[in-house]
Scaffold this motif. Structure first.
Motif, PDB file in Angstrom:
ATOM      1  N   UNK A 230       0.794  -1.230   0.000  1.00 20.32           N
ATOM      2  CA  UNK A 230       0.000   0.000   0.000  1.00 20.32           C
ATOM      3  C   UNK A 230       0.823   1.275   0.000  1.00 20.32           C
ATOM      4  N   UNK A 231       2.157   1.175   0.135  1.00 19.01           N
ATOM      5  CA  UNK A 231       2.971   2.386   0.141  1.00 19.01           C
ATOM      6  C   UNK A 231       4.392   2.048  -0.280  1.00 19.01           C
ATOM      7  N   UNK A 232       5.186   3.096  -0.497  1.00 22.29           N
ATOM      8  CA  UNK A 232       6.541   2.902  -0.995  1.00 22.29           C
ATOM      9  C   UNK A 232       7.417   2.145  -0.002  1.00 22.29           C
ATOM     10  N   UNK A 233       7.272   2.422   1.285  1.00 21.42           N
ATOM     11  CA  UNK A 233       8.098   1.735   2.280  1.00 21.42           C
ATOM     12  C   UNK A 233       7.865   0.232   2.238  1.00 21.42           C
ATOM     13  N   UNK A 234       6.594  -0.179   2.116  1.00 20.69           N
ATOM     14  CA  UNK A 234       6.284  -1.609   2.046  1.00 20.69           C
ATOM     15  C   UNK A 234       6.821  -2.213   0.756  1.00 20.69           C
ATOM     16  N   UNK A 235       6.618  -1.521  -0.362  1.00 18.28           N
ATOM     17  CA  UNK A 235       7.116  -2.009  -1.644  1.00 18.28           C
ATOM     18  C   UNK A 235       8.632  -2.166  -1.621  1.00 18.28           C
ATOM     19  N   UNK A 236       9.327  -1.165  -1.109  1.00 19.27           N
ATOM     20  CA  UNK A 236      10.787  -1.214  -1.061  1.00 19.27           C
ATOM     21  C   UNK A 236      11.269  -2.375  -0.197  1.00 19.27           C
ATOM     22  N   UNK A 237      10.598  -2.581   0.951  1.00 21.90           N
ATOM     23  CA  UNK A 237      10.981  -3.686   1.834  1.00 21.90           C
ATOM     24  C   UNK A 237      10.707  -5.036   1.179  1.00 21.90           C
ATOM     25  N   UNK A 238       9.583  -5.152   0.450  1.00 26.59           N
ATOM     26  CA  UNK A 238       9.244  -6.408  -0.227  1.00 26.59           C
ATOM     27  C   UNK A 238      10.261  -6.735  -1.310  1.00 26.59           C
ATOM     28  N   UNK A 239      10.640  -5.734  -2.119  1.00 30.73           N
ATOM     29  CA  UNK A 239      11.629  -5.967  -3.166  1.00 30.73           C
ATOM     30  C   UNK A 239      12.995  -6.283  -2.563  1.00 30.73           C
ATOM     31  N   UNK A 240      13.334  -5.617  -1.482  1.00 29.25           N
ATOM     32  CA  UNK A 240      14.607  -5.885  -0.815  1.00 29.25           C
ATOM     33  C   UNK A 240      14.653  -7.333  -0.314  1.00 29.25           C
ATOM     34  N   UNK A 241      13.539  -7.812   0.254  1.00 32.38           N
ATOM     35  CA  UNK A 241      13.485  -9.200   0.722  1.00 32.38           C
ATOM     36  C   UNK A 241      13.634 -10.172  -0.443  1.00 32.38           C
ATOM     37  N   UNK A 242      12.964  -9.870  -1.569  1.00 34.97           N
ATOM     38  CA  UNK A 242      13.072 -10.737  -2.742  1.00 34.97           C
ATOM     39  C   UNK A 242      14.505 -10.736  -3.283  1.00 34.97           C
ATOM     40  N   UNK A 243      15.151  -9.578  -3.259  1.00 33.07           N
ATOM     41  CA  UNK A 243      16.533  -9.486  -3.737  1.00 33.07           C
ATOM     42  C   UNK A 243      17.493 -10.236  -2.829  1.00 33.07           C
ATOM     43  N   UNK A 244      17.124 -10.415  -1.563  1.00 28.10           N
ATOM     44  CA  UNK A 244      17.973 -11.138  -0.616  1.00 28.10           C
ATOM     45  C   UNK A 244      17.702 -12.636  -0.616  1.00 28.10           C
ATOM     46  N   UNK A 245      16.807 -13.100  -1.493  1.00 28.54           N
ATOM     47  CA  UNK A 245      16.613 -14.537  -1.647  1.00 28.54           C
ATOM     48  C   UNK A 245      15.345 -15.102  -1.049  1.00 28.54           C
ATOM     49  N   UNK A 246      14.440 -14.255  -0.547  1.00 32.43           N
ATOM     50  CA  UNK A 246      13.167 -14.743  -0.024  1.00 32.43           C
ATOM     51  C   UNK A 246      12.131 -14.789  -1.144  1.00 32.43           C
ATOM     52  N   UNK A 247      11.159 -15.648  -1.000  1.00 33.64           N
ATOM     53  CA  UNK A 247       9.974 -15.615  -1.850  1.00 33.64           C
ATOM     54  C   UNK A 247       8.951 -14.730  -1.155  1.00 33.64           C
ATOM     55  N   UNK A 248       8.474 -13.706  -1.839  1.00 28.31           N
ATOM     56  CA  UNK A 248       7.517 -12.764  -1.276  1.00 28.31           C
ATOM     57  C   UNK A 248       6.185 -12.931  -2.001  1.00 28.31           C
ATOM     58  N   UNK A 249       5.128 -13.255  -1.258  1.00 26.83           N
ATOM     59  CA  UNK A 249       3.775 -13.353  -1.801  1.00 26.83           C
ATOM     60  C   UNK A 249       2.978 -12.182  -1.245  1.00 26.83           C
ATOM     61  N   UNK A 250       2.316 -11.420  -2.102  1.00 22.46           N
ATOM     62  CA  UNK A 250       1.598 -10.254  -1.608  1.00 22.46           C
ATOM     63  C   UNK A 250       0.459  -9.882  -2.545  1.00 22.46           C
ATOM     64  N   UNK A 251      -0.364  -8.924  -2.120  1.00 18.12           N
ATOM     65  CA  UNK A 251      -1.518  -8.481  -2.899  1.00 18.12           C
ATOM     66  C   UNK A 251      -1.474  -6.971  -3.084  1.00 18.12           C
ATOM     67  N   UNK A 252      -2.258  -6.527  -4.072  1.00 17.75           N
ATOM     68  CA  UNK A 252      -2.335  -5.102  -4.398  1.00 17.75           C
ATOM     69  C   UNK A 252      -3.733  -4.806  -4.901  1.00 17.75           C
TER      70      UNK A 252
END
Length: 382
Positions: A230-252
């Motif tokens: 819902x906001x840039x902080x969440x998006x940035x954290x989600x992409x950062x987690x994916x870049x660090x090797x996690x699988x991120x499942x989310x909705x928009x």
């Protein structure tokens, strides 16, 4: 969602434990009628009778018309004092309301012109499966990615939360991974099976989605499930987690794949948008847009899916910001598992699950869906 002994206690609104507080009996009667009618949602607005959503349509109930303070009176015992202060300050408050009969409703309370408004949506008692939701088995492959971002889009009531829950349930039963969810509020209740599921709730365990994602990374999660981007902080954290090797499942909240991508980029500061498109092109694994449309033969609704799977052609368009080119790629890549809206409609029509009229209402190209039988103007997506 609770995973048994793996979680701290989830915060409970006062009404969930006090059945005799204020206007709870009136609200209980209203919600009992909602359950009997098979409605999925009740909307409480000042100056209107309670509205219920049945088969996708809002219908006014008989009886009372809520006054200026009527909604607040009905929900007075349901929120803590600090939550009421947030509502009156113009913020939304989300919580899970539990009736005396055990029905659970995801509730959002907000202030609008004329008073307080509330939307209460039923949460099914059982965790849904792909089969019960009518979802293709292809979606199970989305949870097999070792890392990256899997994004589900759809408007309120589109069923994306149920789809996400079905994915978590499949993870829980078929993997031995550590799955961390970050939700507002916790909806489906998971007991740990093959995987280890830790569930976190905003306001109880973490302050916001970004904090929950960052803590999941720190705690060594394999998968993090985020209730909403819902906001840039969440998006940035989600992409950062994916870049660090996690699988991120989310909705928009978005009506289509293309609309969702534009919404993601628009969350970013202007000077960050080119970099954001590059990051998306690198970590996005799959993206699905979901809409529930009316069945033709029986009551109920069936999911209409638009599916994008990242490959070199998609990656090139994402980096360039050429999002309108993606539906054409989906149309041409059915063999890879992708699907456009119109292809999804044709598939539902071929199985006699929906009517031609319903298909044409949701079509982006009516001739492509109807085979040229209809030549009316293009219908807008709901």
């Amino acid at each position: 969602m609770i995973s048994g002994s793996q979680n701290e206690p989830v915060g409970t609104a006062p009404s969930a434990v006090n059945e005799h507080n204020g206007e709870r009996p009136v609200l209980e009667q209203l919600l009992a009628g909602m359950v009997r009618s098979g409605a999925s949602t009740v909307v409480l607005m000042p100056g209107h009778p309670p509205l219920v959503r049945v088969q996708g349509a809002l219908v006014a109930t008989d009886g009372i018309v809520l006054g200026e303070h009527g909604v607040a009176e009905l929900l007075r015992g349901s929120l803590f004092e600090d939550q009421w202060q947030r509502v009156h300050a113009g913020h939304e408050v989300h919580f899970l309301y539990t009736t005396s009969t055990g029905e659970r409703l995801r509730t959002v309370v907000m202030r609008q012109d004329g008073g307080v408004k509330a939307v209460m949506r039923r949460v099914p008692q059982q965790i849904p499966s792909f089969e019960s939701l009518g979802l293709p088995e292809l979606l199970s492959s989305f949870i097999e990615f070792q890392s990256g971002l899997v994004l589900l889009t759809g408007f309120l009531g589109s069923g994306k939360s149920s789809t996400l829950a079905a994915m978590v349930d499949r993870l829980n039963r078929t993997t031995n991974e550590l799955v961390v969810t970050v939700e507002q509020p916790i909806e489906y209740l998971f007991e740990t099976a093959s995987a280890l599921v830790h569930q976190r709730e905003l306001g109880t365990h973490v302050a916001d989605f970004a904090q929950g994602i960052n803590e999941a990374v720190y705690h060594g999660a394999d998968v993090v499930v985020v209730g909403d981007l819902r906001d840039y902080a969440t998006l940035d954290a989600a992409l950062d987690a994916a870049e660090k090797g996690l699988l991120v499942l989310t909705t928009l909240h978005a009506s289509s794949v293309v609309g969702g991508l534009y919404d993601l980029v628009s969350m970013c500061p202007v000077d960050e948008r080119p970099r954001m498109r590059v990051r998306l092109s690198q970590v996005l694994r799959a993206m699905m847009s979901q809409t529930l449309i009316r069945r033709s033969q029986t009551k109920g609704r069936v999911p209409l899916l638009e599916i994008l799977i990242n490959n070199q052609a998609v990656r090139t368009q994402l980096r360039a910001g050429a999002f309108p080119e993606l539906p054409g790629i989906m149309e041409k890549s059915r063999g890879l598992g992708m699907q456009s809206v119109d292809q999804g409609l044709r598939a539902l029509l071929s199985r006699n699950l929906i009517s031609v009229e319903e298909a044409l209402y949701h079509a982006t190209n009516r001739d492509a869906v109807s085979g040229g039988a209809a030549r009316r103007p293009m219908a807008a997506m709901r």
